[in-house]
Design a protein around this motif. Sequence first.
Motif, mmCIF file in Angstrom:
data_model
loop_
_atom_site.group_PDB
_atom_site.id
_atom_site.type_symbol
_atom_site.label_atom_id
_atom_site.label_comp_id
_atom_site.label_asym_id
_atom_site.label_seq_id
_atom_site.Cartn_x
_atom_site.Cartn_y
_atom_site.Cartn_z
ATOM 1 N N TYR A 119 0.812 -1.209 0.000
ATOM 2 C CA TYR A 119 0.000 0.000 0.000
ATOM 3 C C TYR A 119 0.850 1.266 0.000
ATOM 4 O O TYR A 119 0.566 2.208 -0.739
ATOM 5 C CB TYR A 119 -0.908 0.003 1.229
ATOM 6 N N LEU A 120 1.889 1.303 0.834
ATOM 7 C CA LEU A 120 2.652 2.537 0.978
ATOM 8 C C LEU A 120 3.576 2.800 -0.205
ATOM 9 O O LEU A 120 3.813 3.944 -0.561
ATOM 10 C CB LEU A 120 3.461 2.525 2.281
ATOM 11 N N HIS A 194 8.766 -4.792 9.652
ATOM 12 C CA HIS A 194 9.202 -4.446 8.301
ATOM 13 C C HIS A 194 8.008 -4.402 7.351
ATOM 14 O O HIS A 194 7.036 -5.156 7.503
ATOM 15 C CB HIS A 194 10.218 -5.502 7.861
ATOM 16 N N GLY A 195 8.090 -3.549 6.340
ATOM 17 C CA GLY A 195 6.986 -3.360 5.418
ATOM 18 C C GLY A 195 6.661 -4.536 4.524
ATOM 19 O O GLY A 195 5.582 -4.578 3.930
ATOM 20 N N ALA A 227 3.310 6.469 -1.637
ATOM 21 C CA ALA A 227 2.016 6.632 -2.293
ATOM 22 C C ALA A 227 1.337 7.942 -1.866
ATOM 23 O O ALA A 227 1.542 8.439 -0.751
ATOM 24 C CB ALA A 227 1.116 5.444 -1.974
ATOM 25 N N GLU A 228 0.518 8.485 -2.741
ATOM 26 C CA GLU A 228 -0.030 9.828 -2.559
ATOM 27 C C GLU A 228 -0.800 9.998 -1.256
ATOM 28 O O GLU A 228 -0.745 11.060 -0.619
ATOM 29 C CB GLU A 228 -0.931 10.171 -3.746
ATOM 30 N N TYR A 229 -1.523 8.974 -0.846
ATOM 31 C CA TYR A 229 -2.349 9.066 0.354
ATOM 32 C C TYR A 229 -1.539 9.455 1.594
ATOM 33 O O TYR A 229 -2.080 10.038 2.534
ATOM 34 C CB TYR A 229 -3.051 7.722 0.587
ATOM 35 N N LYS A 275 -6.844 1.403 -0.418
ATOM 36 C CA LYS A 275 -5.903 2.172 0.386
ATOM 37 C C LYS A 275 -5.635 1.430 1.673
ATOM 38 O O LYS A 275 -6.492 0.703 2.176
ATOM 39 C CB LYS A 275 -6.482 3.552 0.736
ATOM 40 N N HIS A 276 -4.457 1.629 2.248
ATOM 41 C CA HIS A 276 -4.151 1.028 3.541
ATOM 42 C C HIS A 276 -4.681 1.938 4.621
ATOM 43 O O HIS A 276 -3.980 2.772 5.158
ATOM 44 C CB HIS A 276 -2.640 0.833 3.676
#
Length: 277
Positions: A119-120, A194-195, A227-229, A275-276
């Motif tokens: 997501y990110l 961790h992502g 990411a834009e969010y 979105k996350h």
Amino acid sequence: MSGSFKQEFDSAGYTLVRGLFAVDEVERLRDHYMGLRRRGSYENDVVGVQADSRDPLRRYPRMAQMHRWDELSLQWLIDSRLDEVMTGLLGRSPYAVQTMIYFKPPGSRGQALHQDNFYLKAEPGTCVAAWMALDEVDVENGCLEVVPGSHRWPILCTEKADTKVSFTDITVPLPEPDAAVPVEMAPGDVLFFHGALVHGSAPNVSTDRFRRALIGHYIQGEAKQVAEYYHPALQMDGTPLNLDVSQGGGACGEWVPSENGPVAVLTGQETLTRKHE
């Protein structure tokens, strides 16, 4: 910070720091968010409150990006204790990009297994989560479950999740169905992960226990885009900074057979469906 935390983070993809926040701090935060939630919905709420819904997650929906309008959330997100641990894990101070609060009342669905950087889309490097328990969390009330070592996998191609047990509709495949292990925590404990670590949670099957958690998402200090969010990112002193916006989805991993068992390799193409939040 103890070197054992970094060693565990590097080898397993996560580390649990017990008692990082005091009980009185946790109680203040828990009461604060319960008060905010009971007052109703807010601008940009992920899900509006539906007080008469049969779904517990509609009556107590999660909230996101509270730090953009709530000072207590902002101060927790950039707290020096979180910064110190992550600096020790990552080698430099991270950037802060998201706050979330999950209430998870009795009877709530869990969240299917996933990887945060799907997501990110932090690049270069990855994102890191700081997941703090506001209640005693265990298997009964739906604690986090993690797949040790999965941070070494690529971001996996997603598949449909069972929405009877998960409030999200996508998940990731595992080479072994029982690879996820529960992480039981006390109030004030913080799990850093961790992502790319595969994680999620089962439903809260208790009859009278919330499983409230406050989460911060961060990206490594060398990251140039997200990411834009998640804009604007913040330095850990609260100063905004300008990063590029990650575009689209890249390659994703799929399991293929090998002499040593299934191996995740980049063969597919990511499709971002949620979105996350």
